[in-house]
Design a protein around this motif. Structure first.
Motif, PDB file in Angstrom:
ATOM      1  N   MET A   1      -5.427  37.695 -15.051  1.00 13.06           N
ATOM      2  CA  MET A   1      -4.570  36.947 -14.154  1.00 13.06           C
ATOM      3  C   MET A   1      -4.270  35.554 -14.708  1.00 13.06           C
ATOM      4  SD  MET A   1      -3.682  38.987 -11.921  1.00 13.06           S
ATOM      5  CE  MET A   1      -4.159  40.675 -11.947  1.00 13.06           C
ATOM      6  N   ARG A   2      -5.095  35.143 -15.649  1.00 22.31           N
ATOM      7  CA  ARG A   2      -4.848  33.844 -16.281  1.00 22.31           C
ATOM      8  C   ARG A   2      -3.449  33.821 -16.886  1.00 22.31           C
ATOM      9  NH1 ARG A   2      -8.440  30.235 -18.116  1.00 22.31           N
ATOM     10  NH2 ARG A   2     -10.125  31.743 -18.082  1.00 22.31           N
ATOM     11  N   LEU A   3      -3.111  34.870 -17.620  1.00 28.35           N
ATOM     12  CA  LEU A   3      -1.814  34.927 -18.285  1.00 28.35           C
ATOM     13  C   LEU A   3      -0.679  34.994 -17.268  1.00 28.35           C
ATOM     14  CD1 LEU A   3      -0.743  34.890 -21.142  1.00 28.35           C
ATOM     15  CD2 LEU A   3      -0.907  37.376 -21.189  1.00 28.35           C
ATOM     16  N   ALA A   4      -0.866  35.735 -16.205  1.00 30.39           N
ATOM     17  CA  ALA A   4       0.163  35.818 -15.159  1.00 30.39           C
ATOM     18  C   ALA A   4       0.426  34.441 -14.569  1.00 30.39           C
ATOM     19  CB  ALA A   4      -0.257  36.797 -14.070  1.00 30.39           C
ATOM     20  N   SER A   5      -0.639  33.678 -14.320  1.00 28.91           N
ATOM     21  CA  SER A   5      -0.459  32.351 -13.725  1.00 28.91           C
ATOM     22  C   SER A   5       0.236  31.402 -14.694  1.00 28.91           C
ATOM     23  CB  SER A   5      -1.796  31.777 -13.269  1.00 28.91           C
ATOM     24  OG  SER A   5      -2.631  31.524 -14.368  1.00 28.91           O
TER      25      SER A   5
ATOM     26  N   ALA B   1      -7.653  41.891   1.117  1.00 27.55           N
ATOM     27  CA  ALA B   1      -6.310  41.336   1.283  1.00 27.55           C
ATOM     28  C   ALA B   1      -6.347  39.815   1.198  1.00 27.55           C
ATOM     29  CB  ALA B   1      -5.709  41.789   2.611  1.00 27.55           C
ATOM     30  N   SER B   2      -7.362  39.219   1.792  1.00 30.53           N
ATOM     31  CA  SER B   2      -7.516  37.767   1.731  1.00 30.53           C
ATOM     32  C   SER B   2      -7.706  37.299   0.285  1.00 30.53           C
ATOM     33  CB  SER B   2      -8.704  37.340   2.591  1.00 30.53           C
ATOM     34  OG  SER B   2      -8.925  35.961   2.480  1.00 30.53           O
ATOM     35  N   HIS B   3      -8.528  38.028  -0.461  1.00 31.33           N
ATOM     36  CA  HIS B   3      -8.701  37.696  -1.881  1.00 31.33           C
ATOM     37  C   HIS B   3      -7.371  37.787  -2.627  1.00 31.33           C
ATOM     38  CE1 HIS B   3     -13.227  38.686  -1.718  1.00 31.33           C
ATOM     39  NE2 HIS B   3     -13.118  37.403  -2.008  1.00 31.33           N
ATOM     40  N   LEU B   4      -6.627  38.849  -2.359  1.00 29.14           N
ATOM     41  CA  LEU B   4      -5.343  39.008  -3.060  1.00 29.14           C
ATOM     42  C   LEU B   4      -4.354  37.919  -2.673  1.00 29.14           C
ATOM     43  CD1 LEU B   4      -4.733  42.848  -3.282  1.00 29.14           C
ATOM     44  CD2 LEU B   4      -5.056  41.219  -5.132  1.00 29.14           C
ATOM     45  N   ARG B   5      -4.361  37.498  -1.424  1.00 30.05           N
ATOM     46  CA  ARG B   5      -3.471  36.393  -1.027  1.00 30.05           C
ATOM     47  C   ARG B   5      -3.844  35.118  -1.769  1.00 30.05           C
ATOM     48  NH1 ARG B   5      -4.216  38.889   4.285  1.00 30.05           N
ATOM     49  NH2 ARG B   5      -2.286  39.986   4.787  1.00 30.05           N
ATOM     50  N   ALA B   6      -5.136  34.876  -1.914  1.00 32.60           N
ATOM     51  CA  ALA B   6      -5.583  33.704  -2.671  1.00 32.60           C
ATOM     52  C   ALA B   6      -5.183  33.828  -4.141  1.00 32.60           C
ATOM     53  CB  ALA B   6      -7.102  33.538  -2.543  1.00 32.60           C
ATOM     54  N   LEU B   7      -5.250  35.033  -4.671  1.00 35.56           N
ATOM     55  CA  LEU B   7      -4.840  35.260  -6.055  1.00 35.56           C
ATOM     56  C   LEU B   7      -3.338  35.033  -6.219  1.00 35.56           C
ATOM     57  CD1 LEU B   7      -5.609  36.050  -8.905  1.00 35.56           C
ATOM     58  CD2 LEU B   7      -5.449  38.456  -8.222  1.00 35.56           C
ATOM     59  N   ILE B   8      -2.552  35.507  -5.271  1.00 34.56           N
ATOM     60  CA  ILE B   8      -1.106  35.272  -5.302  1.00 34.56           C
ATOM     61  C   ILE B   8      -0.831  33.768  -5.300  1.00 34.56           C
ATOM     62  CG2 ILE B   8       1.058  35.516  -4.007  1.00 34.56           C
ATOM     63  CD1 ILE B   8      -0.114  38.260  -3.004  1.00 34.56           C
ATOM     64  N   ASP B   9      -1.538  33.041  -4.442  1.00 34.25           N
ATOM     65  CA  ASP B   9      -1.370  31.578  -4.384  1.00 34.25           C
ATOM     66  C   ASP B   9      -1.672  30.940  -5.741  1.00 34.25           C
ATOM     67  OD1 ASP B   9      -0.698  31.688  -1.692  1.00 34.25           O
ATOM     68  OD2 ASP B   9      -2.709  31.125  -0.998  1.00 34.25           O
ATOM     69  N   ALA B  10      -2.787  31.339  -6.339  1.00 38.06           N
ATOM     70  CA  ALA B  10      -3.176  30.754  -7.625  1.00 38.06           C
ATOM     71  C   ALA B  10      -2.143  31.060  -8.700  1.00 38.06           C
ATOM     72  CB  ALA B  10      -4.561  31.260  -8.041  1.00 38.06           C
ATOM     73  N   VAL B  11      -1.686  32.298  -8.759  1.00 38.65           N
ATOM     74  CA  VAL B  11      -0.684  32.689  -9.752  1.00 38.65           C
ATOM     75  C   VAL B  11       0.610  31.910  -9.508  1.00 38.65           C
ATOM     76  CG1 VAL B  11       0.791  34.599 -10.530  1.00 38.65           C
ATOM     77  CG2 VAL B  11      -1.673  34.956 -10.252  1.00 38.65           C
ATOM     78  N   GLU B  12       1.015  31.837  -8.259  1.00 41.08           N
ATOM     79  CA  GLU B  12       2.256  31.137  -7.912  1.00 41.08           C
ATOM     80  C   GLU B  12       2.215  29.670  -8.311  1.00 41.08           C
ATOM     81  OE1 GLU B  12       4.225  29.938  -3.743  1.00 41.08           O
ATOM     82  OE2 GLU B  12       4.123  32.095  -4.117  1.00 41.08           O
ATOM     83  N   HIS B  13       1.055  29.053  -8.154  1.00 41.24           N
ATOM     84  CA  HIS B  13       0.930  27.622  -8.456  1.00 41.24           C
ATOM     85  C   HIS B  13       0.536  27.353  -9.910  1.00 41.24           C
ATOM     86  CE1 HIS B  13       0.668  27.629  -4.006  1.00 41.24           C
ATOM     87  NE2 HIS B  13       1.477  26.614  -4.179  1.00 41.24           N
TER      88      HIS B  13
END
Length: 136
Positions: free
Chosen positions: A1-5, A81-93
């Motif tokens: 996910m590092r690369l995605a972010s 789902a909560s973890h994935l939402r946090a992951l989406i936030d991190a990637v988005e930012h």
């Protein structure tokens, strides 16, 4: 996910975020599929075919275990789902460190849940064996 972010434009996460909004409306099986799909979609944001294929392979291998966790601990789907939402936030930012931490937290959570299932299963198995021995 590092690369995605590092490679993702914030607008690219909006479709994924929109899909996650439907989570609560879905039955258990569809929730599990959504969670699997979102993880693959996040990996695809890395823009690496190799990493995306690897994520797909991992999902195929891990999905039955994730289903077991969800079946054993009904509230676990919401935690995932909560973890994935946090992951989406991190990637988005563009927060590579945050994306890695969330991914590690997700893995730790699932591993701990599987260990609890194993321990509880062993306890039930031992009690069943003990009851059988008493009845013999």
């Amino acid at each position: 996910m590092r690369l995605a972010s590092q490679r993702t434009d914030p607008s690219e996460t909006q479709l994924i975020r929109k899909r996650m909004k439907r989570f609560e409306e879905l039955d258990d099986e569809r929730q599990r599929r959504l969670l699997d799909d979102v993880q693959i979609e996040l990996a695809a944001l890395s823009q690496s075919a190799r990493l995306t294929r690897e994520q797909m392979r991992l999902q195929a291998e891990l999905s039955p275990l994730l289903r077991l966790v969800a079946a054993t601990f009904p509230e676990d789907g919401k935690v995932q789902a909560s973890h994935l939402r946090a992951l989406i936030d991190a990637v988005e930012h563009g927060d590579a460190g945050g994306a890695v931490r969330v991914t590690e937290d997700m893995a730790s959570h699932v591993i701990e849940a599987l260990i609890r299932i194993q321990i509880e299963g062993d306890g039930h198995d031992a009690a069943a064996r003990s009851a059988e021995g008493i009845n013999e």
